[in-house]
Design an enzyme around this catalytic site. Structure first.
Site, mmCIF file in Angstrom:
data_model
loop_
_atom_site.group_PDB
_atom_site.id
_atom_site.type_symbol
_atom_site.label_atom_id
_atom_site.label_comp_id
_atom_site.label_asym_id
_atom_site.label_seq_id
_atom_site.Cartn_x
_atom_site.Cartn_y
_atom_site.Cartn_z
ATOM 1 N N ASP A 99 2.742 -1.691 -7.586
ATOM 2 C CA ASP A 99 2.679 -0.220 -7.571
ATOM 3 C C ASP A 99 1.307 0.356 -7.266
ATOM 4 O O ASP A 99 0.944 1.397 -7.813
ATOM 5 C CB ASP A 99 3.165 0.362 -8.906
ATOM 6 C CG ASP A 99 4.597 -0.040 -9.214
ATOM 7 O OD1 ASP A 99 5.332 -0.346 -8.263
ATOM 8 O OD2 ASP A 99 4.955 -0.055 -10.400
ATOM 9 N N GLY A 130 1.038 -4.512 -1.796
ATOM 10 C CA GLY A 130 2.166 -4.843 -0.927
ATOM 11 C C GLY A 130 2.671 -3.604 -0.210
ATOM 12 O O GLY A 130 2.103 -3.171 0.805
ATOM 13 N N ARG A 131 3.715 -2.980 -0.769
ATOM 14 C CA ARG A 131 4.400 -1.875 -0.077
ATOM 15 C C ARG A 131 3.469 -0.733 0.299
ATOM 16 O O ARG A 131 3.686 -0.073 1.320
ATOM 17 C CB ARG A 131 5.544 -1.371 -0.966
ATOM 18 C CG ARG A 131 6.658 -2.398 -1.128
ATOM 19 C CD ARG A 131 7.567 -2.036 -2.279
ATOM 20 N NE ARG A 131 6.835 -2.071 -3.546
ATOM 21 C CZ ARG A 131 7.297 -1.601 -4.706
ATOM 22 N NH1 ARG A 131 8.501 -1.066 -4.736
ATOM 23 N NH2 ARG A 131 6.575 -1.673 -5.805
ATOM 24 N N GLN A 169 1.550 -19.040 2.101
ATOM 25 C CA GLN A 169 2.373 -19.126 0.892
ATOM 26 C C GLN A 169 3.648 -19.935 1.158
ATOM 27 O O GLN A 169 4.327 -19.705 2.156
ATOM 28 C CB GLN A 169 2.773 -17.734 0.395
ATOM 29 C CG GLN A 169 3.421 -17.823 -0.985
ATOM 30 C CD GLN A 169 4.086 -16.534 -1.440
ATOM 31 O OE1 GLN A 169 5.025 -16.065 -0.817
ATOM 32 N NE2 GLN A 169 3.601 -15.974 -2.525
ATOM 33 N N CYS A 177 9.594 -14.850 -6.320
ATOM 34 C CA CYS A 177 10.628 -14.181 -5.524
ATOM 35 C C CYS A 177 11.943 -14.083 -6.298
ATOM 36 O O CYS A 177 12.465 -15.082 -6.784
ATOM 37 C CB CYS A 177 10.844 -14.922 -4.211
ATOM 38 S SG CYS A 177 12.116 -14.119 -3.226
#
Ligand SMILES: Cc1cc2nc3c(=O)[nH]c(=O)nc-3n(C[C@H](O)[C@H](O)[C@H](O)COP(=O)(O)O)c2cc1C
Length: 347
Positions: A202, A224-225, A70, A100
């Protein structure tokens, strides 16, 4: 879902994350079932200047494939140059960051800032698509703020530019990470899209991944998280998607050994000093909720030798066997319910 020659049914994808999705973490997630992985974002300006630390972020290994590099930048010229450099490292595809929200990126006209300049976003995408021989994809948010949600315009512009898939984080730039990712906006984009849509935001459990597919109709989902300290989320999600039944949650042994694997890979790629240092912030999430975890964490972050760290972790595994016999170890699913606000996020 098809991107060039990549063809995967309902892929579960590791999201690009700065300072997280390095080679070590990507490979760990791959072993845990991630279908596609992305590098952390890479500055086009820094690539253009040949900054060594940035160039190192481009390296990918065969075992990671399919893997995307990326890049982010604010001008057509810098992005074309960066794309050419990135292509020489042979990723399967190139991804452009249009999402971003941080000052260091959006504040300089790149990332999510381009949501306010859709023509320029399109020009950058088109130029990059034309300049490389590999497929180009993009990742974005649903808009700059709630008064200017423009994901459908952005989608069509990127389609016209030749972008091959679009990952959408269901928040605006002004949301940062607040509130809930808006699945309906992603679903609307998917309904209108002629390219694959990847839904993001989420997903903290296998059940969330299934719900994301169901509620958006997306071609793929991106995590992601929810993968930090929990790379098992990929195999768990895939198991639930394919079979309709949940896989057993990882126990303390799996979690301790994932931390050990991560440490070994980290040391392999970054050397003992930096590999160890970078792992320090991960132990807490791998071991979250286990008995007396702060004691073992204190030992782990004071140790400089990776082999000694492995010994500490193996000794803790034996300790945990004892706690398990006493019934003091809860199901991992219970810890996962307690994720909110616990991760230190600077992005
Ligand atoms: C620590 C961190 C670093 C991130 N770095 C990037 C990045 O380099 N490129 C990018 O497109 N998104 C980046 N993101 C955003 C994630 O890819 C993702 O869109 C976002 O976290 C929402 O997904 P999640 O709820 O599954 O975490 C980052 C997020 C976090 C938390």
């Amino acid at each position: 879902m098809k991107i060039g020659s990549i063809d995967i049914d309902r892929p579960v994808i590791l999201a690009p994350m700065e300072d997280v999705t390095d080679r070590a973490f990507r490979q760990l997630c791959k072993r845990c079932g991630a279908d596609i992985v992305y590098t952390e974002f890479i500055s086009a300006e820094a690539l253009r200047r040949g900054v060594e630390k940035t160039m190192r972020k481009l390296a990918v290994d065969e075992i990671e494939r399919p893997v995307a590099v990326q890049i982010f930048g604010s001008t057509v010229e810098s992005m074309i140059e960066a794309a050419a450099v990135a292509e020489t490292y042979s990723p399967d595809f190139l991804d452009i960051n249009f999402g971003c929200p941080t000052k260091k990126v959006a504040g300089k006209g790149a990332g999510a800032a381009l949501l306010r300049e859709p023509e320029k976003m399109q020009a950058i995408a088109e130029a990059v698509v034309k300049s490389v021989g590999i497929p180009v994809t993009a990742k974005t948010r649903i808009g700059w703020d709630h008064d200017s949600i423009n994901i459908i315009e952005v989608l069509h512009r990127l389609e016209d530019a030749g972008i091959r898939a679009l990952a959408i984080h269901g928040r605006t730039r002004s949301d940062m990470y607040k509130g809930k990712a808006d699945r309906e906006r992603i679903a609307e984009a998917k309904r209108q899209a002629s390219i694959p849509v990847i839904a993001n935001g989420d997903i903290w459990s296998a059940e969330d991944a299934v719900a994301m597919f169901d509620q958006t109709g997306a071609d793929g989902v991106m995590i992601g998280r929810g993968s930090i300290g929990n790379p098992f989320i990929f195999s768990q999600a895939k198991h639930l998607i394919r079979t309709g039944t949940p896989a057993p949650p990882p126990g303390f042994r799996e979690r301790i050994h994932a931390a050990i694997e991560h440490l070994k890979l980290s040391v392999q790629y970054k050397g003992e000093k930096y590999g160890n240092l970078e792992m320090r912030r991960h132990y807490a999430t791998y071991l979250k909720g286990l008995p007396k975890v702060s004691l073992v964490r204190n030992k782990l972050v004071r140790e400089d030798g990776w082999e000694q760290i492995v010994e500490i972790l193996l000794a803790y595994e034996v300790e945990c066997e004892g706690y398990a016999k006493e019934g003091r170890i809860k199901e991992y699913a219970e810890y996962l319910n307690d994720h909110s606000g616990k991760l230190v996020l600077n992005y």
